[in-house]
Design an enzyme around this catalytic site. Structure first.
Site, PDB file in Angstrom:
ATOM      1  N   LYS A  66      37.227  21.335  49.100  1.00 35.66           N
ATOM      2  CA  LYS A  66      37.258  22.680  48.508  1.00 35.66           C
ATOM      3  C   LYS A  66      38.653  22.926  47.938  1.00 35.66           C
ATOM      4  CE  LYS A  66      36.140  27.509  49.607  1.00 35.66           C
ATOM      5  NZ  LYS A  66      35.674  28.462  50.619  1.00 35.66           N
ATOM      6  N   SER A 141      31.752  31.314  49.582  1.00 36.32           N
ATOM      7  CA  SER A 141      32.587  30.909  48.481  1.00 36.32           C
ATOM      8  C   SER A 141      32.685  29.399  48.279  1.00 36.32           C
ATOM      9  CB  SER A 141      33.992  31.484  48.682  1.00 36.32           C
ATOM     10  OG  SER A 141      34.614  30.924  49.823  1.00 36.32           O
ATOM     11  N   SER A 166      31.445  31.578  54.265  1.00 37.26           N
ATOM     12  CA  SER A 166      31.512  30.743  53.062  1.00 37.26           C
ATOM     13  C   SER A 166      30.973  29.332  53.201  1.00 37.26           C
ATOM     14  CB  SER A 166      32.955  30.639  52.590  1.00 37.26           C
ATOM     15  OG  SER A 166      33.267  31.764  51.836  1.00 37.26           O
TER      16      SER A 166
HETATM   17  N1  GLN Z   1      31.646  36.702  51.424  1.00 37.47           N
HETATM   18  C1  GLN Z   1      32.743  36.882  52.298  1.00 37.47           C
HETATM   19  C2  GLN Z   1      33.927  37.429  51.544  1.00 37.47           C
HETATM   20  O1  GLN Z   1      33.804  37.587  50.384  1.00 37.47           O
HETATM   21  C3  GLN Z   1      33.108  35.609  52.996  1.00 37.47           C
HETATM   22  C4  GLN Z   1      33.777  34.639  52.119  1.00 37.47           C
HETATM   23  C5  GLN Z   1      34.483  33.553  52.869  1.00 37.47           C
HETATM   24  O2  GLN Z   1      34.074  33.166  53.961  1.00 37.47           O
HETATM   25  N2  GLN Z   1      35.573  33.055  52.293  1.00 37.47           N
HETATM   26  O3  GLN Z   1      34.943  37.693  52.081  1.00 37.47           O
END
Ligand code: GLN
Length: 464
Positions: A66, A141, A166
């Site tokens: 990532k 994400s 995410s």
């Molecule tokens: N959807 C959540 C956020 O926008 C989690 C995203 C994540 O785990 N980075 O914060």
């Protein structure tokens, strides 16, 4: 460890052998396939074009990473324009670990800017398309990580990362297996922070075995990370041989009855849970009453931490640079205006507001109290049950136009299944529960601290 890598690679080499490809050609051949996947679904921000030119024989197992995890000599942007020129001079601990086990990095995967999103549509370099249906999102994400995992026809493991869901969200939307470990189980050294008290590095694999294998490589204590757990390194592929007889699974009504859960998702997840009875597991309904406050508390805490973390990206030591005009404030603002996307700006404002004197007690401190309550409820639940099962996401992978029609708050509300376990630092796994109309739904298992083993056993049982 090495023999496991070899067995995975052997499988692939056998396939390649049929096409008359030698070991020397393995990495370049994988890159050829990765480029084809990139053209079709755009899961990568950067592909390592130099791969295969050096030390080919050492390159045995393809990994993707990532893009918020630092890779030596390979551009690392965290999905943001503000880091578009950043080339780290070092590898994150987890990357170093997979490389020393014979792995090689094929590329950096697309993500919501700094991890800010649930659908991988807040991406500065383009959103990855779901290999199941390119009109649909991959989830976020870590959308690129799940995308390449679902699309790759070569052995591959994605190193991903979660703050509030995410790994689970994209695994559920692409029909892959995503493991989010206990907070501290994998070193965060070399990770570009979103919210330090919740960030966790984990893996997405085609199947539970791949996830267990990748996790075994990267888990372990690291003196470079002060929050790293001092737990022994284990081979998690071994736990897959154990069964789940006598395991009690808690099914929290608050997750199944939450607003907006697709009845078809609910049904698939329930069917999957009840199917585990044939392995001797039992299930019982439990209650986690503070779940309804989890998403609000999560966003207050995550954005408070994020707004602090992003303060350093101002074009002085960190971030893109520009012409200096006016005073420092003008300069910083012009860099941040240009470098950050809309969602990052929204989160900086929200997080700064929640931390402001006068609002601190009403928002940030209150959210911390909710967090403590959520942790307490999970603790009590784990006195009775060995794992907790919920849907991974309340919905199936939506189309891009459907996501575009949601307000930010409606998007945040989709995290209802994942915010509480992430607030508590508990490990989770998302594994396919079945599909409806060609779209997969995921079941999420939440485990007690450091109990990734049980989660992997459950995930493996779901695949049989
Ligand atoms: N959807 C959540 C956020 O926008 C989690 C995203 C994540 O785990 N980075 O914060």
């Amino acid at each position: 460890m090495v023999s496991l890598i070899q067995s995975l690679v052997k499988l692939h080499l056998e396939r390649l052998a049929a096409e008359d490809v030698k070991l020397d050609d393995f990495a370049p051949r994988v890159m050829e396939k990765a480029r084809a996947i990139q053209q079709k679904y755009s899961p990568f921000i950067t592909l390592d074009e130099n791969l295969g030119s050096t030390n080919r024989n050492a390159q045995k197992l393809p990994f993707s990473v990532k893009d918020n995890i630092c890779t030596n000599g390979l551009r690392t942007t965290a999905g943001s324009r503000i880091l578009e020129n950043y080339i780290p001079p070092f590898d994150a601990t987890c990357v170093r670990q997979v490389k020393s086990a014979g792995g090689f990095v094929i590329g950096k995967t697309a993500m919501d800017e700094f991890g800010f999103g649930t659908f991988s549509t807040n991406c500065a370099y383009g959103a990855p398309k779901n290999p199941i249906d390119i009109q649909r999102v991959c989830g976020g994400s870590s959308g690129g990580a799940a995308c390449v995992t679902a699309a790759a026809d070569f052995p591959h493991i994605a190193i991903a990362q979660s703050t509030g869901g995410s790994i689970t969200a994209p695994a559920a939307f692409t029909g892959t297996v995503g493991l989010t470990p206990t907070y501290g189980r994998v070193s965060r050294w070399g990770l570009i922070d979103y919210a330090n008290s919740m960030d966790k590095i984990g893996v997405i694999g085609r199947c539970t075995y791949d996830a267990a294998f990748g996790f075994s490589l990267i888990a372990g204590h690291d003196p470079l990370d002060a929050t790293s757990l001092n737990a022994p390194k284990l081979d998690y592929t071994k736990v897959l041989e154990k069964d789940i007889r006598h395991l009690r699974i808690g099914v929290p009504s608050e997750y199944f009855n939450a607003d907006g859960v697709d009845p078809q998702v609910k049904k698939l997840v329930w069917d999957k849970i009840t199917s585990l009875e044939r392995f001797g597991a039992t299930y019982e309904e439990i209650s986690l009453p503070s779940t309804k406050y989890a998403t609000a508390a999560y966003y207050l805490i995550a954005l408070s931490e994020a707004s602090t973390n992003l303060a350093k990206f101002c074009g002085l030591r960190y971030g893109i640079q520009g012409e200096t005009e006016g005073n420092y404030e003008n300069y910083f603002s012009s860099i941040r205006e240009r470098g950050f996307g809309e969602e990052a700006k929204r989160r900086i404002v929200l997080g700064t507001y929640a931390r402001m004197s006068g609002y601190r007690d009403a928002y940030y401190i209150k959210a911390l109290k909710v967090r403590a309550k959520i942790i307490g409820e999970f603790r009590k639940a784990f006195d009775r049950v060995g794992a907790i099962a919920t849907p991974s996401m309340p919905i199936f992978a939506p189309r891009f136009d459907e996501v575009a029609g949601l307000t930010p708050v409606q998007q945040y509300a989709m995290d209802i299944m994942t915010t509480a376990p992430n607030l508590a630092g508990l490990p989770t796994v998302s594994v396919p529960a079945g599909e409806s109309g060609g779209l997969p739904a995921g079941v999420q298992f939440i485990g007690d601290y450091e109990n990734e083993g049980t989660l992997l056993q459950l995930a493996a049982a779901c695949e049989v």
